[in-house]
Design a protein around this motif. Structure first.
Motif, mmCIF file in Angstrom:
data_model
loop_
_atom_site.group_PDB
_atom_site.id
_atom_site.type_symbol
_atom_site.label_atom_id
_atom_site.label_comp_id
_atom_site.label_asym_id
_atom_site.label_seq_id
_atom_site.Cartn_x
_atom_site.Cartn_y
_atom_site.Cartn_z
ATOM 1 N N LEU A 1 2.633 -9.888 7.073
ATOM 2 C CA LEU A 1 2.104 -9.761 8.739
ATOM 3 C C LEU A 1 2.745 -10.469 8.564
ATOM 4 N N TYR B 1 -4.588 3.436 2.595
ATOM 5 C CA TYR B 1 -4.173 2.409 2.107
ATOM 6 C C TYR B 1 -3.009 1.980 1.013
ATOM 7 N N HIS B 2 -2.471 3.261 0.275
ATOM 8 C CA HIS B 2 -2.162 2.780 -0.727
ATOM 9 C C HIS B 2 -1.773 2.472 -1.668
ATOM 10 N N ILE C 1 -10.066 -3.107 6.978
ATOM 11 C CA ILE C 1 -8.465 -2.506 7.417
ATOM 12 C C ILE C 1 -8.569 -1.145 7.862
ATOM 13 N N LEU C 2 -8.604 0.057 8.560
ATOM 14 C CA LEU C 2 -8.678 1.259 8.955
ATOM 15 C C LEU C 2 -9.946 1.566 8.837
ATOM 16 N N GLN D 1 -4.598 -6.843 13.754
ATOM 17 C CA GLN D 1 -3.797 -5.515 13.016
ATOM 18 C C GLN D 1 -4.152 -5.046 11.780
ATOM 19 N N GLY D 2 -6.093 -5.350 11.764
ATOM 20 C CA GLY D 2 -6.750 -4.279 10.873
ATOM 21 C C GLY D 2 -6.431 -2.963 11.110
ATOM 22 N N ASP D 3 -6.471 -2.624 12.411
ATOM 23 C CA ASP D 3 -6.667 -0.982 12.597
ATOM 24 C C ASP D 3 -5.708 -0.723 14.042
ATOM 25 N N ASN D 4 -5.786 0.635 14.139
ATOM 26 C CA ASN D 4 -5.087 1.115 15.308
ATOM 27 C C ASN D 4 -5.711 1.053 16.555
ATOM 28 N N LEU E 1 -0.959 -11.131 3.430
ATOM 29 C CA LEU E 1 -2.591 -10.047 3.207
ATOM 30 C C LEU E 1 -2.989 -9.448 1.885
ATOM 31 N N ARG F 1 -3.589 -6.154 -0.740
ATOM 32 C CA ARG F 1 -4.441 -5.369 -0.714
ATOM 33 C C ARG F 1 -4.764 -4.616 -2.232
ATOM 34 N N TYR G 1 1.055 -7.537 1.124
ATOM 35 C CA TYR G 1 1.643 -7.726 2.529
ATOM 36 C C TYR G 1 1.921 -8.774 3.422
#
Lengths: 260, 184, 410
Positions: free
Chosen positions: A61, A124-125, A225-226, A247-250, A75, A77, A59
């Motif tokens: 970023l 994470y798709h 992540i998340l 950006q690793g999490d909301n 990134l 994944r 990805y």
């Protein structure tokens, strides 16, 4: 998330990856290595990114700022091999489990019925569906990895941390009379980590202090992540840049605080 | 029980017997075809040579672990040719073997009795503490190769190790039955 | 007419030629769907609009919608045979046929949707007891068997079949045990309607659908049951009204229809009370805990309009219309409210299936858009045509509406 939904595992070994985002150039060598190693057939329509067969993707970023503050990061994944996988418990036919020492989430292709419920579950798709019959250009079928089975159309697949390499490493250890459950750091490395030209991808046992990932995962610059979702991934990322880590999490609460 | 009732049971008994014969005898014949092996091989002949000048072999001379711990399984043509570059005995099958395979440099397409599907992984060295005969047929005193039965539907050998057999032993030995232990 | 001796006594049906034209028209749609189905099985699922982001699409929405709307069968059965609301006997036959069609139709669609249809039986042979989907697989197949058993006596009521004494006795015995089947059907239905909701509620990786809950059941488990039993009766009633419109004959007393509307209306009120509570708790509690804000759940394709339509226009409005006797007893308003209720449930199933997957969960990911292709539409329409075909045959040759004869007399 409610406590009843958590499945607690304890494994002696916890295979983990620590990816240094600041070292990643986005070259994509890991993607190619993964494809070659794991018998992933070429995408019949390379422009169709939504049906991409790749297990590992990179990805891009962005910090969404104008020059000169603009900054980008890449990134990679793989499958997060979550400590609390959202995919495994939903599978109706036990085609995917997290039950083996090492904590790698398995995917058994001849069991999978292709309902894609696990794909709906994974945020994470990381999971891809085999939309097409696997076809390799003539001659390329000779280069298939014998240690990885090929998959038919209509099943879900995902990154396995090159699980077959662990099997091979254990056999070698047994032959040398060593303990197969206490491997040397170099004995088992997934294809992506092995090929990475900048050494951005580290791999090893997160529980073993002799392995570098043990130390790196505890770095103040490490994040997953998340993490808010409670998936507890076994893949960590490193970055010294704040905006990348952010950006690793909301972060709903933090933003609220900032605005008020 | 009256005589009439006994006669009434007869069709059921006959049907039951017919079903058993079909299930145990006829159906396997329909499902499996005996493919045999491309050439003959005598294990006893290699383990205890009748000719005094030839050295007796041991099982592990052909069925050995490679340096990386993987198992060699059935020996390759090169292994056989180490001794059989030229016919050593007067046995006619050996002469055919030398002329048909060794001289033509053609691998013998052996049928593997317990060849697992592509998605199964098995490590011989991890099971090294067990006798080979716990899973394999004892070939030490066999003069010929057993018949090879192929399932016409799946193409797999009849004598393949079934998943429930692996699982049963793993459960008995208190070893993990995780999917990824045996699947790839 | 060549088929006069098969048509139930004392009722009139359209000429056979006209019937054939109608069947031919349905046959064309069926053929179109079959071509699409063959294409999907032959070429693979890439001929659909599904992709790695949208593992679920139109088909799953269609399945969930018809299973919810088909709940009329079990709930009407429950009210008729267990709670003994005798008036509903006049529509129970139709409810059973619709239920059978909805569930068998869902099965056909599932056979297309899964990547390895030949492995479908793995669901029974290798079940994962932790998966809500396993429960759905077991219950919908068991319930389909129950619906088939409930459908059989109706078929045996055919004028010619009835002449065979064995079949007549069989039908009679079936009728005696019907409360038992209705009871089993109710039990099974409650569970799989719930599990369908539970399927989404447990997805803790998807902020749009994840819900806390009661023991192992997320709140969506109960909300899906409630929304299904609220919309099922009005859907059955709507189909009855549609058949009346097409055939131009009175088949079900309006009082029965209004009663169905009343039942739906009250259930809809209960459902909406909890649904609105759930939405509020989700927006202010669950979402922030996962790090998301309410606004992040919507974009220009999947907007908040859908939510307000679901809760307001197709929720509160029809609920009010159905519980006010004066409105409910006006045919036009009753039907409008019923249509709105059904649309509301379809929107609910759509957003839970599609919007949930469109929302980016990783902060650096992007919104995705799902557009079904003609193959998905054609196969879904095929199931609609199949249902229309079976209902047409049932209407023509079976005593589907017990009141029909009485209602024709002036």
């Amino acid at each position: 998330m409610s406590e009843s939904m958590r499945i607690h595992h304890h494994f002696e070994i916890r295979w983990g990856m620590v990816i240094d985002i600041d070292k990643c150039t986005g070259c994509g060598a890991c993607v190619v290595a993964c494809q070659a190693e794991n018998n992933i057939p070429p995408n019949p329509d390379p422009f169709d990114r939504m049906r991409d067969p790749h297990w590992l993707i990179v990805y891009k970023l962005s910090n969404h700022k104008k020059f000169p503050e603009h900054d980008t990061a890449y990134l990679p994944r793989p499958c997060m091999q979550c400590g609390n996988p959202s995919c495994a418990s939903v599978c109706p036919v036990i085609a995917t489990t997290k039950d083996e020492e090492g904590g790698i989430v398995s995917q058994i292709y001849p069991r999978c019925i292709g309902c894609r419920y696990c794909m709906a579950a994974c945020p994470y798709h990381s999971r891809v569906f085999n939309w097409f019959d696997p076809v390799w250009p003539e001659g390329m079928d000779k280069t298939l990895t014998p240690f990885v089975s090929t998959r038919p159309r209509g099943v879900v697949e995902k990154c396995t941390f090159c699980h077959h390499r662990w099997q091979i490493a254990k056999e070698e250890a047994r032959k040398r009379g060593e303990n197969p459950m206490h491997l040397d750091e170099q004995a088992y490395i997934p294809a992506c980590a092995e090929v990475c030209p900048t050494g951005a991808i580290h791999f090893g046992d997160l529980h073993n202090p002799e392995h570098i990932v043990h130390k790196l995962a505890r770095s103040p610059y490490a994040f997953r992540i998340l993490e808010n979702l409670g998936t507890e991934p076994q893949v960590y990322y490193l970055s010294r840049r704040d905006w990348v880590r952010k950006q690793g999490d909301n972060h709903f609460r933090q933003e609220e605080k900032k605005n008020s | 029980m009256s005589k009439k009732k006994k006669i009434g049971l007869l069709p059921f008994a006959a049907g039951f017997a017919a079903a058993l014969v079909f299930g145990w005898n006829i159906f396997p014949q329909i499902l499996y075809s005996n493919k045999g092996q491309p050439t003959t091989f005598s294990h006893t002949g290699h383990l205890n040579h009748t000719q005094k000048d030839l050295q007796d072999l041991d099982c592990v001379d052909c069925h050995y672990y490679r340096a990386d711990g993987s198992f060699a399984g059935t020996p390759s043509l090169e292994s056989c040719a180490e001794c059989h570059n030229e016919p050593l005995t007067g046995v006619p099958s050996e002469q055919t073997f030398v002329s048909e395979y060794v001289k033509k440099d053609k691998q013998v397409p052996w049928n593997t009795y317990q060849g697992q599907p592509d998605n199964v992984y098995f490590s011989h060295i991890a099971h090294d503490t067990y006798e080979c005969t716990e899973c394999h047929q004892d070939m030490e005193n066999a003069d010929s190769l057993p018949p090879y039965y192929e399932n016409k539907l799946t193409g797999y050998s009849r004598d393949i190790m079934k998943m429930h057999e692996c699982e049963r032993c793993h459960a008995r030995e208190n070893t993990s039955n995780a999917c990824y232990l045996c699947h790839k | 007419m060549p088929d006069t001796q098969f048509i139930p006594e004392g009722v009139r049906r359209c000429p056979f030629s006209q019937f054939l034209i109608w069947i031919g028209f349905l046959g064309l749609i069926l053929l179109w769907g079959l071509i699409a189905a063959a294409l999907i099985w032959y070429k693979g699922l890439w001929v659909t609009g599904l992709d790695n982001y949208f593992g679920f699409g139109l088909w799953i929405v269609f399945d969930l919608a018809v299973i919810a709307l088909g709940a009329g069968a079990f709930f009407t059965g429950f009210l008729t045979y267990i709670l003994r609301i005798d008036q509903l006997k006049n529509i129970i036959n139709l409810a059973v046929v619709i239920g059978f069609l909805c569930y068998s139709g869902a099965m056909i669609i599932l056979a297309l949707d899964i990547g390895q249809p030949l492995r479908a039986w793995f669901g029974y042979w290798h079940p994962n007891v932790h998966s809500m989907l396993t429960e759905v697989i077991f219950c919908i197949t068991c319930y389909l068997i129950i619906l088939s058993i409930e459908f059989v006596p109706l078929i045996l009521e055919n004028r010619q079949l009835k002449k065979i004494s064995l079949l007549d006795h069989l039908a009679h015995n079936f009728h005696i045990y019907m409360p038992l089947f209705a009871g089993v059907g109710t039990f099974l239905s409650f569970f799989h309607q719930g599990s369908l909701g539970g399927m989404y509620g447990v997805l803790f990786g998807r902020p749009f659908v994840f819900r806390d809950g009661f023991f192992i059941w997320p709140w969506t488990f109960f909300l899906f049951i409630l929304s299904a039993i609220a919309s099922g009766p009005v859907f059955t009633m709507l189909i009855a009204a549609l058949i009346e419109k097409i055939t131009g004959r009175k088949l079900v007393d309006f009082r029965v229809k209004a009663l169905m509307g009343k039942i739906s209306g009250f259930l809809l009120c209960i459902y909406l009370f909890f649904k609105i509570l759930d939405t509020w708790a989700w927006a202010t509690g669950t979402l922030p805990k996962m790090g998301f804000s309410f606004d992040e759940m919507f974009n220009r394709h999947y907007g908040q309009g859908l939510l307000w339509a679901e809760l307001g226009l197709c929720g509160l409005l029809p609920a009010l219309m159905l519980i006010i006797p004066k409105v409910r007893n006006t045919p036009g308003l009753l039907y409008s409210a019923a249509i709105l209720t059904c649309i509301g449930v379809i929107i609910n199933r759509f957003v839970f299936t599609v919007q949930a997957l469109a929302i980016p969960v990783m902060p650096f990911d992007q919104w995705a858009l799902y557009i079904p292709t003609w193959t998905e539409w054609a196969t879904s329409l095929m199931v609609v045509a199949y249902s229309a075909l079976v209902i047409s045959l049932a209407y023509r040759y079976l005593p589907l509406f017990p009141q029909e004869k009485a209602l024709q007399k002036p």
